[in-house]
Design a protein around this motif. Structure first.
Motif, PDB file in Angstrom:
ATOM      1  N   VAL A  57       0.779  -1.056  -0.160  1.00  0.00           N
ATOM      2  CA  VAL A  57       0.251  -0.034   0.033  1.00  0.00           C
ATOM      3  C   VAL A  57       0.771   1.180   0.210  1.00  0.00           C
ATOM      4  CG1 VAL A  57      -1.833  -1.158   1.341  1.00  0.00           C
ATOM      5  CG2 VAL A  57      -0.235   0.267   2.596  1.00  0.00           C
ATOM      6  N   THR A  58       0.522   2.323  -0.323  1.00  0.00           N
ATOM      7  CA  THR A  58       1.046   3.540  -0.201  1.00  0.00           C
ATOM      8  C   THR A  58       0.124   4.351   0.983  1.00  0.00           C
ATOM      9  OG1 THR A  58      -0.110   4.888  -1.884  1.00  0.00           O
ATOM     10  CG2 THR A  58       1.690   3.760  -2.548  1.00  0.00           C
ATOM     11  N   LEU A  59       1.352   5.166   1.595  1.00  0.00           N
ATOM     12  CA  LEU A  59       0.670   5.911   3.013  1.00  0.00           C
ATOM     13  C   LEU A  59       1.410   7.373   2.909  1.00  0.00           C
ATOM     14  CD1 LEU A  59      -0.748   6.372   5.500  1.00  0.00           C
ATOM     15  CD2 LEU A  59       1.132   5.362   6.513  1.00  0.00           C
ATOM     16  N   SER A  60       0.535   8.318   2.491  1.00  0.00           N
ATOM     17  CA  SER A  60       0.964   9.748   2.499  1.00  0.00           C
ATOM     18  C   SER A  60       0.130  10.654   3.125  1.00  0.00           C
ATOM     19  CB  SER A  60       0.873  10.157   0.746  1.00  0.00           C
ATOM     20  OG  SER A  60       1.262  11.240   0.591  1.00  0.00           O
ATOM     21  N   HIS A  61       0.621  12.137   3.402  1.00  0.00           N
ATOM     22  CA  HIS A  61      -0.202  13.044   3.872  1.00  0.00           C
ATOM     23  C   HIS A  61      -0.281  14.038   2.661  1.00  0.00           C
ATOM     24  CE1 HIS A  61       3.992  14.039   5.783  1.00  0.00           C
ATOM     25  NE2 HIS A  61       3.854  14.431   4.660  1.00  0.00           N
TER      26      HIS A  61
END
Length: 225
Positions: free
Chosen positions: A112-116
């Motif tokens: 998965v990707t996790l960004s703000h």
């Protein structure tokens, strides 16, 4: 160095710089008449703005923080600042991303990707790079009005993926991101891309590597139980 951790069931990746090349944003700044070395300062000030807002109990969107950083460091008009910000929609993965993600998926590890960052940026870039099928989902902490490295973001990501924090890993080229993930109970993996060294003022990373392939390889080498 690898601490005693278990092989993750899910690996979350930071997006900007870790997976995606910011070259289009740099090019947009140059086209707007700014020097080619300005982007790191603008990006750092963007993070500072977001971190500060979150620390005092507030919140702002990544795009608004980026616009604020441009206003503080350049004389660009609002229209020109918007054009530069729009360049985030043109980002593409670094060349080493596809083989790294494929190694994980072929080993049965979910990605998965996790960004703000702004929702849609990661999705568009993954599609542009032809690697969207390797990623199970893209997560932006804008959904919970929070910024990494707040532990809430990492726990939310693990919860969305339905895994305990200790079976979720965060791979990032930013030491502060890895520090936040580890403090939340995730396995942290740092590699050198945007930073030359891992900050000594932070807890040592569970995994540290010279490149993305090395970070992924170290995670896959961890014991299953």
């Amino acid at each position: 160095m690898t601490a005693a951790r278990l092989r993750p069931s899910v690996v979350a990746f930071d997006v900007n710089e870790t997976l995606l090349d910011l070259a289009p944003v740099r090019a947009a700044l140059i086209e707007a008449g700014e020097p080619d070395h300005l982007l790191p300062a603008v990006f750092t000030r963007t993070l500072l703005t977001g971190f500060a807002a979150a620390t005092v109990g507030g919140w702002c969107r990544f795009r608004d923080a980026f616009d604020t950083a441009l206003a503080q460091t350049t004389d660009l008009s609002p229209v020109d600042r918007a054009r530069v910000a729009d360049a985030f929609g043109e980002l593409a993965p670094h060349p080493d991303v596809e083989p790294a993600l494929r190694a994980l998926t072929e080993a049965g590890v979910r990605v998965v990707t996790l960004s703000h960052g702004s929702p849609g940026v990661a999705e568009a870039a993954l599609e542009r790079g032809g690697i969207a099928p390797l990623v199970e989902r893209t997560l932006s902490s804008e959904a919970i009005r929070a910024w990494k490295p707040n532990r809430e973001v990492y726990l939310w990501a693990a919860g969305v993926c339905d895994v305990p924090p200790d079976r979720c890993a965060l791979v990032a080229a930013h030491g502060w991101d890895v520090q936040g993930a580890q403090r939340a109970g995730l396995t942290g993996a740092w590699f050198s891309r945007s930073e030359r060294v891992y900050p000594e003022v932070f807890d040592p990373p569970h995994v540290t590597a010279a490149d993305l392939a090395g970070a992924v390889g170290a995670l896959l080498a961890l014991p299953d139980a």
